[in-house]
Design an enzyme around this catalytic site. Structure first.
Site, PDB file in Angstrom:
ATOM      1  N   LYS A 123      52.204 -26.999  52.449  1.00 51.15           N
ATOM      2  CA  LYS A 123      51.910 -27.635  51.154  1.00 51.15           C
ATOM      3  C   LYS A 123      53.150 -28.369  50.668  1.00 51.15           C
ATOM      4  CE  LYS A 123      52.155 -26.659  46.854  1.00 51.15           C
ATOM      5  NZ  LYS A 123      52.508 -27.990  46.297  1.00 51.15           N
TER       6      LYS A 123
ATOM      7  N   SER B 219      62.195 -22.878  43.221  1.00 49.29           N
ATOM      8  CA  SER B 219      62.896 -22.143  42.165  1.00 49.29           C
ATOM      9  C   SER B 219      62.785 -20.632  42.382  1.00 49.29           C
ATOM     10  CB  SER B 219      62.304 -22.501  40.806  1.00 49.29           C
ATOM     11  OG  SER B 219      60.955 -22.107  40.758  1.00 49.29           O
ATOM     12  N   THR B 220      63.744 -19.910  41.831  1.00 53.80           N
ATOM     13  CA  THR B 220      63.708 -18.447  41.924  1.00 53.80           C
ATOM     14  C   THR B 220      62.463 -17.905  41.214  1.00 53.80           C
ATOM     15  OG1 THR B 220      66.102 -18.292  42.172  1.00 53.80           O
ATOM     16  CG2 THR B 220      64.991 -16.345  41.309  1.00 53.80           C
TER      17      THR B 220
ATOM     18  N   GLU C 140      63.970 -19.513  50.089  1.00 55.87           N
ATOM     19  CA  GLU C 140      65.228 -20.250  49.904  1.00 55.87           C
ATOM     20  C   GLU C 140      65.165 -20.793  48.487  1.00 55.87           C
ATOM     21  OE1 GLU C 140      67.591 -22.875  49.244  1.00 55.87           O
ATOM     22  OE2 GLU C 140      66.737 -24.153  50.807  1.00 55.87           O
TER      23      GLU C 140
ATOM     24  N   CYS D 175      69.899 -27.431  45.859  1.00 61.31           N
ATOM     25  CA  CYS D 175      69.914 -25.997  45.574  1.00 61.31           C
ATOM     26  C   CYS D 175      71.336 -25.444  45.699  1.00 61.31           C
ATOM     27  CB  CYS D 175      68.974 -25.267  46.517  1.00 61.31           C
ATOM     28  SG  CYS D 175      69.178 -25.760  48.226  1.00 61.31           S
TER      29      CYS D 175
ATOM     30  N   GLU E 141      70.759 -23.041  36.580  1.00 64.96           N
ATOM     31  CA  GLU E 141      70.662 -24.152  37.526  1.00 64.96           C
ATOM     32  C   GLU E 141      70.193 -25.395  36.767  1.00 64.96           C
ATOM     33  OE1 GLU E 141      67.615 -23.939  40.696  1.00 64.96           O
ATOM     34  OE2 GLU E 141      69.262 -24.410  42.043  1.00 64.96           O
TER      35      GLU E 141
HETATM   36  P1  NAI Z   1      58.961 -24.939  41.984  1.00 61.02           P
HETATM   37  O1  NAI Z   1      59.678 -23.814  42.600  1.00 61.02           O
HETATM   38  O2  NAI Z   1      57.936 -24.591  40.961  1.00 61.02           O
HETATM   39  O3  NAI Z   1      58.258 -25.824  43.105  1.00 61.02           O
HETATM   40  C1  NAI Z   1      58.564 -25.761  44.482  1.00 61.02           C
HETATM   41  C2  NAI Z   1      57.287 -25.702  45.292  1.00 61.02           C
HETATM   42  O4  NAI Z   1      56.544 -24.553  44.905  1.00 61.02           O
HETATM   43  C3  NAI Z   1      56.341 -26.893  45.060  1.00 61.02           C
HETATM   44  O5  NAI Z   1      55.693 -27.211  46.263  1.00 61.02           O
HETATM   45  C4  NAI Z   1      55.349 -26.328  44.075  1.00 61.02           C
HETATM   46  O6  NAI Z   1      54.082 -26.988  44.123  1.00 61.02           O
HETATM   47  C5  NAI Z   1      55.227 -24.892  44.557  1.00 61.02           C
HETATM   48  N1  NAI Z   1      54.711 -23.960  43.541  1.00 61.02           N
HETATM   49  C6  NAI Z   1      54.882 -24.012  42.205  1.00 61.02           C
HETATM   50  N2  NAI Z   1      54.251 -22.979  41.607  1.00 61.02           N
HETATM   51  C7  NAI Z   1      53.659 -22.257  42.589  1.00 61.02           C
HETATM   52  C8  NAI Z   1      52.867 -21.078  42.613  1.00 61.02           C
HETATM   53  N3  NAI Z   1      52.512 -20.449  41.477  1.00 61.02           N
HETATM   54  N4  NAI Z   1      52.447 -20.595  43.799  1.00 61.02           N
HETATM   55  C9  NAI Z   1      52.795 -21.218  44.952  1.00 61.02           C
HETATM   56  N5  NAI Z   1      53.537 -22.342  44.986  1.00 61.02           N
HETATM   57  C10 NAI Z   1      53.965 -22.864  43.825  1.00 61.02           C
HETATM   58  O7  NAI Z   1      60.050 -25.915  41.364  1.00 61.02           O
HETATM   59  P2  NAI Z   1      59.893 -27.149  40.353  1.00 61.02           P
HETATM   60  O8  NAI Z   1      58.945 -26.789  39.243  1.00 61.02           O
HETATM   61  O9  NAI Z   1      59.577 -28.357  41.108  1.00 61.02           O
HETATM   62  O10 NAI Z   1      61.369 -27.253  39.783  1.00 61.02           O
HETATM   63  C11 NAI Z   1      61.846 -26.307  38.835  1.00 61.02           C
HETATM   64  C12 NAI Z   1      63.279 -25.941  39.124  1.00 61.02           C
HETATM   65  O11 NAI Z   1      63.356 -25.278  40.359  1.00 61.02           O
HETATM   66  C13 NAI Z   1      64.237 -27.107  39.272  1.00 61.02           C
HETATM   67  O12 NAI Z   1      64.703 -27.560  38.030  1.00 61.02           O
HETATM   68  C14 NAI Z   1      65.330 -26.494  40.088  1.00 61.02           C
HETATM   69  O13 NAI Z   1      66.194 -25.776  39.249  1.00 61.02           O
HETATM   70  C15 NAI Z   1      64.593 -25.521  40.989  1.00 61.02           C
HETATM   71  N6  NAI Z   1      64.339 -26.087  42.334  1.00 61.02           N
HETATM   72  C16 NAI Z   1      65.065 -25.592  43.376  1.00 61.02           C
HETATM   73  C17 NAI Z   1      64.890 -26.126  44.637  1.00 61.02           C
HETATM   74  C18 NAI Z   1      65.660 -25.636  45.805  1.00 61.02           C
HETATM   75  O14 NAI Z   1      65.890 -26.403  46.728  1.00 61.02           O
HETATM   76  N7  NAI Z   1      66.030 -24.378  45.852  1.00 61.02           N
HETATM   77  C19 NAI Z   1      63.971 -27.251  44.889  1.00 61.02           C
HETATM   78  C20 NAI Z   1      63.200 -27.642  43.739  1.00 61.02           C
HETATM   79  C21 NAI Z   1      63.416 -27.078  42.511  1.00 61.02           C
END
Ligand code: NAI
Ligand code: MG
Length: 534
Positions: free
Chosen positions: A225, A279-280, A301, A335, A432
């Site tokens: 996804k 995100s965490t 990760e 990240c 973050e």
């Molecule tokens: P997110 O962690 O919500 O999204 C990442 C992935 O998880 C996307 O594919 C999203 O569709 C999916 N996702 C979201 N909610 C889900 C759920 N309930 N069940 C399964 N999958 C789900 O991150 P988001 O909202 O894009 O960004 C929020 C914050 O997260 C950012 O501001 C940043 O601080 C952090 N982040 C960290 C990343 C990293 O590389 N470690 C990458 C992106 C965001």
């Protein structure tokens, strides 16, 4: 090769040309206004690529979502719609998992020789190289990252990662194990089955490669996804993977929203393993979804608040450049961004002055324009989150050295922002931010900085800048982080493992360590008939 390219990007960013100075933004209001108008008035450059694929990729075919619904993917330069993309929901995840299940249980993929699998991956890498610039343009358009970075570093790195895993495919095997009796014991390393993979938007293609590479090398089938902000590039390259000879259903790509499609994948009873980057907070959700469904093993990760420590013996000019790169690379959306810049008090004042000057020289603008170092942030939500952190930095008493404001009136551009006098408890030092905001903190001895650097729930990465071998040995051992870069940063070769301590994650990706995430170990025990030949 990719490492050299990253280094050349860093060294190029050392020397901003005076022509580019027109694009530079400054702290004083005249230059801000001048630059702001330039961004707003300039028409965005037309991307040199067409969007060809917007449907879901299930069982080797592009198909509409079961509901017929679509969602818009937006251009971060303007907030305007690039394309409407099929919106997957739980029914589409069911369809994709069934296709992957069938490909794994009945199809040729896990049974073909590992050499044949590796040849498909090698052909895929060749096709990526052939389409390098179209892929990079799609990535820039959907994500906002500088085209030069996508075309010269990320897409070549994608091909490199796929070749790296192609190389592993025929080198995965078990062991012969001694037993306390007349038994022949061997371990078989088998693919785990159907892998669910959820990726974020900051490095869509690299996260794609980190996930699919080891899963395919080990012979698994996949449902991936993509992030709702950046669905386009994975669809494009996955079609190339099928052109390279991937059997139907081995990789299925579902675009859609996290709480719907992502959650359906994480809680699916027929998914044997889950890999997640993001995100965490969402990492905790997917771990819970696994525990509430079939206990599929989960690798995570997650986020970080990585320290970048500049010791008193550092060459300040080099330290400034590297710390700048460590934080501002990819619009600060990394990240592992070096987002707590700890500077020894003896070089602190000089460092702050030069860090500010460097940020003021950073070239921000349309990511398709040559020489641009920083494009827009990914979307309105992230833009607003970053602006809130900047406000909180000012309100909590940190000194705003540069930036702090939006650039232009269209899209999600933010001025490169530097705070000095940052204290450990401030939100800009603990949370973050995921944006172009550098927080500079002062320290005066090594034990103190070790304690403060480790006083975080994160543990993804750390940077150390010093000429001293003793400092290096002490810091590399004392810092609680999955990666420590010494006198370098963001070196991401395919073989270097990556992952987090503490709440930055579980497990390692890339390198030899990533394979165990996608393998089952089966012990096979047979009696030895003739104990004379034990
Ligand atoms: P997110 O962690 O919500 O999204 C990442 C992935 O998880 C996307 O594919 C999203 O569709 C999916 N996702 C979201 N909610 C889900 C759920 N309930 N069940 C399964 N999958 C789900 O991150 P988001 O909202 O894009 O960004 C929020 C914050 O997260 C950012 O501001 C940043 O601080 C952090 N982040 C960290 C990343 C990293 O590389 N470690 C990458 C992106 C965001
Ligand atoms: Mg987008």
């Amino acid at each position: 090769m990719a490492t050299r390219r990253i280094s050349s990007l860093i060294s190029r960013s050392f020397s901003s040309s005076s022509a580019a100075a027109l694009l530079l933004q400054g702290r004083n209001s005249r230059s801000i206004r001048r630059f702001g108008t330039a961004v707003a008035a300039e028409e965005p450059i037309t991307p040199p690529v067409k969007v060809e694929h917007t449907q879901l990729l299930i069982n080797g075919q592009f198909v509409d979502s079961a509901s017929g619904k679509t969602f818009p993917t937006l251009d971060p330069r303007t907030g305007e719609v690039i394309a409407h993309v099929a919106e997957g929901d739980s029914e589409d995840i069911n369809r994709a998992v069934s296709a992957a299940r069938k490909a794994f249980d009945e199809g040729p993929w896990p049974k073909m020789t590992a050499y044949e699998r590796s040849r498909i991956l090698l052909r895929f890498a060749d096709l990526i190289e052939k389409h390098n610039d179209e892929i990079a343009a799609l990535e820039t358009w959907d994500n906002g990252k500088p085209f030069e970075q996508a075309a010269e570093v990320e897409v070549p790195m994608l091909a490199r990662l796929i070749r790296y895993y192609a190389g592993w495919a025929d080198k995965i095997h078990g062991l012969t194990v001694p037993a306390d009796g007349p038994y022949h014991v061997q371990t078989l390393h088998e693919p785990i089955g159907v892998a669910g993979q959820i990726i974020p938007w900051n490095f869509p293609l690299l996260m794609y490669a980190w996930k699919i590479g080891p899963a395919l090398a080990c012979g698994n089938a996949i449902v991936l996804k993509t992030a709702e902000q950046t669905p386009l590039s994975a669809l494009y390259v996955s079609k190339l993977l099928y052109e390279a000879g991937l059997p139907a259903g081995v990789l299925n790509v579902v675009s859609g929203f996290g709480p719907i499609a992502g959650a359906a994948l994480a809680s699916h009873m027929d998914v044997d393993k889950l890999a997640f980057t993001g995100s965490t907070a969402t990492g905790k959700i997917v771990l819970e979804l696994s525990s509430k469904s079939n206990l599929k093993p989960v690798t995570l990760e997650l986020g970080g608040k990585s320290p970048f420590i500049i010791c008193e013996d550092a060459d300040v000019d080099q330290a400034v450049e590297l710390a700048h790169f460590a934080l501002f690379f990819n619009q600060g959306q990394c990240c592992c961004a070096g987002s707590r810049t700890f500077v020894h008090e003896r070089v602190y004042d000089e460092f702050v002055e030069k860090a500010k000057a460097r940020a003021l020289k950073r070239v921000v603008g349309d990511p398709f324009k040559k020489g641009v170092e920083q494009g827009p942030q990914i979307d309105l939500e992230q833009f607003e989150k970053i602006m809130k952190f900047i406000k909180s930095g000012i309100e909590s008493g940190a000194t705003l050295e540069s930036g702090g404001e939006r650039l232009g009136s269209k899209g999600y551009y933010i001025q490169p922002t530097v705070f000095s006098d940052v204290k450990d408890g401030m939100a800009i030092a603990t949370e973050e931010i995921f944006g172009p905001v550098q927080s500079i903190l002062k320290f005066n001895d090594l034990d103190e900085v070790i304690r403060r650097a480790n006083a975080t729930r994160y543990g993804l990465a750390a940077g150390v800048f010093t000429k001293s071998l003793d400092n290096t040995n002490t810091l590399t051992r004392a810092l609680k982080a999955g990666t420590v870069w010494v006198n370098c940063f963001d070196i991401f070769d395919a073989a270097i493992p990556f992952g987090g301590y503490k709440m930055s994650g579980q497990g390692r990706e890339k390198g030899i360590y990533s394979l165990q995430n996608y393998l089952q170990v089966k012990a096979v025990v047979t009696p030895l008939k003739n104990p004379a030949w034990l």
